[in-house]
Scaffold this motif. Sequence first.
Motif, PDB file in Angstrom:
ATOM      1  N   ALA B  22      13.894 118.986  79.565  1.00  0.00           N
ATOM      2  CA  ALA B  22      13.074 118.287  81.099  1.00  0.00           C
ATOM      3  C   ALA B  22      13.322 116.905  81.087  1.00  0.00           C
ATOM      4  CB  ALA B  22      11.566 118.741  81.069  1.00  0.00           C
ATOM      5  N   VAL B  23      13.168 116.017  79.868  1.00  0.00           N
ATOM      6  CA  VAL B  23      13.388 114.494  79.897  1.00  0.00           C
ATOM      7  C   VAL B  23      15.003 114.239  79.674  1.00  0.00           C
ATOM      8  CG1 VAL B  23      10.942 114.147  79.272  1.00  0.00           C
ATOM      9  CG2 VAL B  23      12.670 114.405  77.633  1.00  0.00           C
ATOM     10  N   GLY B  24      15.605 115.158  79.474  1.00  0.00           N
ATOM     11  CA  GLY B  24      17.214 114.845  79.285  1.00  0.00           C
ATOM     12  C   GLY B  24      17.560 114.089  77.922  1.00  0.00           C
ATOM     13  N   THR B  25      17.058 114.722  76.700  1.00  0.00           N
ATOM     14  CA  THR B  25      17.235 114.268  75.427  1.00  0.00           C
ATOM     15  C   THR B  25      17.523 115.794  74.616  1.00  0.00           C
ATOM     16  OG1 THR B  25      16.557 112.702  73.641  1.00  0.00           O
ATOM     17  CG2 THR B  25      14.867 114.174  74.595  1.00  0.00           C
ATOM     18  N   THR B  26      17.660 115.433  73.103  1.00  0.00           N
ATOM     19  CA  THR B  26      17.730 116.439  72.476  1.00  0.00           C
ATOM     20  C   THR B  26      16.549 116.916  71.705  1.00  0.00           C
ATOM     21  OG1 THR B  26      18.481 115.158  70.567  1.00  0.00           O
ATOM     22  CG2 THR B  26      20.235 116.046  72.000  1.00  0.00           C
ATOM     23  N   ARG B  27      16.527 118.102  71.001  1.00  0.00           N
ATOM     24  CA  ARG B  27      15.430 118.739  70.368  1.00  0.00           C
ATOM     25  C   ARG B  27      15.005 117.994  69.280  1.00  0.00           C
ATOM     26  NH1 ARG B  27      14.553 121.178  66.341  1.00  0.00           N
ATOM     27  NH2 ARG B  27      16.651 121.726  66.091  1.00  0.00           N
ATOM     28  N   GLN B  28      16.141 117.441  68.585  1.00  0.00           N
ATOM     29  CA  GLN B  28      15.940 116.557  67.487  1.00  0.00           C
ATOM     30  C   GLN B  28      15.160 115.305  67.726  1.00  0.00           C
ATOM     31  OE1 GLN B  28      18.749 118.231  68.350  1.00  0.00           O
ATOM     32  NE2 GLN B  28      19.997 119.114  66.702  1.00  0.00           N
ATOM     33  N   THR B  29      15.688 114.826  68.614  1.00  0.00           N
ATOM     34  CA  THR B  29      14.990 113.379  69.190  1.00  0.00           C
ATOM     35  C   THR B  29      13.426 113.689  69.385  1.00  0.00           C
ATOM     36  OG1 THR B  29      16.901 112.528  70.278  1.00  0.00           O
ATOM     37  CG2 THR B  29      14.868 111.613  70.864  1.00  0.00           C
ATOM     38  N   ILE B  30      13.205 114.803  70.144  1.00  0.00           N
ATOM     39  CA  ILE B  30      11.504 115.044  70.323  1.00  0.00           C
ATOM     40  C   ILE B  30      11.035 115.265  69.028  1.00  0.00           C
ATOM     41  CG2 ILE B  30       9.927 116.779  71.284  1.00  0.00           C
ATOM     42  CD1 ILE B  30      11.252 115.135  73.253  1.00  0.00           C
ATOM     43  N   THR B  31      11.694 116.152  68.007  1.00  0.00           N
ATOM     44  CA  THR B  31      10.971 116.309  66.517  1.00  0.00           C
ATOM     45  C   THR B  31      10.813 114.914  65.874  1.00  0.00           C
ATOM     46  OG1 THR B  31      12.493 118.147  66.495  1.00  0.00           O
ATOM     47  CG2 THR B  31      11.303 117.395  64.619  1.00  0.00           C
ATOM     48  N   SER B  32      12.075 114.150  65.989  1.00  0.00           N
ATOM     49  CA  SER B  32      11.848 112.834  65.433  1.00  0.00           C
ATOM     50  C   SER B  32      10.544 111.874  65.775  1.00  0.00           C
ATOM     51  CB  SER B  32      13.357 111.830  65.372  1.00  0.00           C
ATOM     52  OG  SER B  32      14.269 112.665  64.760  1.00  0.00           O
ATOM     53  N   ILE B  33      10.720 111.796  67.203  1.00  0.00           N
ATOM     54  CA  ILE B  33       9.504 111.035  67.822  1.00  0.00           C
ATOM     55  C   ILE B  33       8.111 111.566  67.545  1.00  0.00           C
ATOM     56  CG2 ILE B  33       8.472 110.142  69.999  1.00  0.00           C
ATOM     57  CD1 ILE B  33      11.189 110.461  71.241  1.00  0.00           C
ATOM     58  N   GLU B  34       7.776 112.940  67.429  1.00  0.00           N
ATOM     59  CA  GLU B  34       6.699 113.625  67.239  1.00  0.00           C
ATOM     60  C   GLU B  34       6.222 113.164  65.685  1.00  0.00           C
ATOM     61  OE1 GLU B  34       6.458 117.416  70.087  1.00  0.00           O
ATOM     62  OE2 GLU B  34       6.444 117.662  67.776  1.00  0.00           O
ATOM     63  N   THR B  35       7.176 113.436  64.628  1.00  0.00           N
ATOM     64  CA  THR B  35       6.835 113.005  63.283  1.00  0.00           C
ATOM     65  C   THR B  35       6.940 111.549  63.073  1.00  0.00           C
ATOM     66  OG1 THR B  35       9.467 113.292  62.774  1.00  0.00           O
ATOM     67  CG2 THR B  35       8.027 115.303  62.468  1.00  0.00           C
ATOM     68  N   GLY B  36       7.373 110.925  64.107  1.00  0.00           N
ATOM     69  CA  GLY B  36       7.267 109.248  63.879  1.00  0.00           C
ATOM     70  C   GLY B  36       8.493 108.624  63.150  1.00  0.00           C
ATOM     71  N   LYS B  37       9.440 109.532  63.057  1.00  0.00           N
ATOM     72  CA  LYS B  37      10.630 108.826  62.386  1.00  0.00           C
ATOM     73  C   LYS B  37      11.493 107.982  63.409  1.00  0.00           C
ATOM     74  CE  LYS B  37      11.788 112.434  58.912  1.00  0.00           C
ATOM     75  NZ  LYS B  37      12.819 113.512  58.783  1.00  0.00           N
ATOM     76  N   TYR B  38      11.416 108.360  64.558  1.00  0.00           N
ATOM     77  CA  TYR B  38      11.881 107.622  65.516  1.00  0.00           C
ATOM     78  C   TYR B  38      10.936 106.991  66.614  1.00  0.00           C
ATOM     79  CZ  TYR B  38      15.369 106.472  69.370  1.00  0.00           C
ATOM     80  OH  TYR B  38      16.048 105.896  70.404  1.00  0.00           O
ATOM     81  N   VAL B  39      11.309 105.738  66.981  1.00  0.00           N
ATOM     82  CA  VAL B  39      10.411 105.270  68.340  1.00  0.00           C
ATOM     83  C   VAL B  39      11.184 105.350  69.484  1.00  0.00           C
ATOM     84  CG1 VAL B  39       9.201 103.335  69.142  1.00  0.00           C
ATOM     85  CG2 VAL B  39       9.242 103.664  66.555  1.00  0.00           C
ATOM     86  N   ALA B  40      10.557 105.737  70.525  1.00  0.00           N
ATOM     87  CA  ALA B  40      11.372 106.195  71.843  1.00  0.00           C
ATOM     88  C   ALA B  40      11.519 104.936  72.469  1.00  0.00           C
ATOM     89  CB  ALA B  40      10.347 107.067  72.423  1.00  0.00           C
TER      90      ALA B  40
END
Lengths: 143, 65
Positions: B22-40
């Motif tokens: 829905a937001v035009g990104t990959t599942r891995q990016t959502i996982t990383s944002i949720e776990t705090g590994k990556y800042v959107a």
Amino acid sequence: MNLEAYRKKVQRRLVWIRLLAVIFVVVELVGSRFVPDGNASNFVWGLCVGGGFMALVVLFQQSKALKDDEKLRKMYIEEHDERQQAIRAKAGQPMVIYLSLGLAMTAAVVFFFNEVVAATLALAAVAQMLVSLIVKLVCMKRM
Amino acid sequence: METKIKELRKQHKLSQEELADAVGTTRQTITSIETGKYVASLPLAYKIAKYFGLKIEDVFMLEEE
């Protein structure tokens, strides 16, 4: 997301890949006919076969995506995903790939004059690709 | 950076794949944002917040040092 603009970009990219594949085939055909067997011709043969094979794989994948909007959209998302872009940037891509290709092509020419220098160039190309790949894997794990 | 994406996803019964799509990104990016590994980035944070009908500060919380 502008899928039509991206479709045109992929089509342009495919033209370049086809051209590259043709160059590899021509160099291989000319090389096998006119260059005597030896380390230099073997290296060029390997480079052409490897390059040609890679070009065919990319050509097949991207041509398939062009025919299917859903696959094209997925490819667009993969290519434009900001995390992937950040990882690629940390691994020095695409510059490392361009530099490695340049080194490999220079090595292919130098092989006919000095094998030690050519082997060093080829190893440098492989080494920097490996370092980039390792950095990419580490970043994928950490980010 | 803390996020409420996981809770919001559960509330809306959404999978990571569906939200990513829905937001035009990959599942891995959502996982990383949720776990705090990556800042959107700001645009992605805006898209995610907009998708849930919230403000960015309702979804993303800056941790005070």
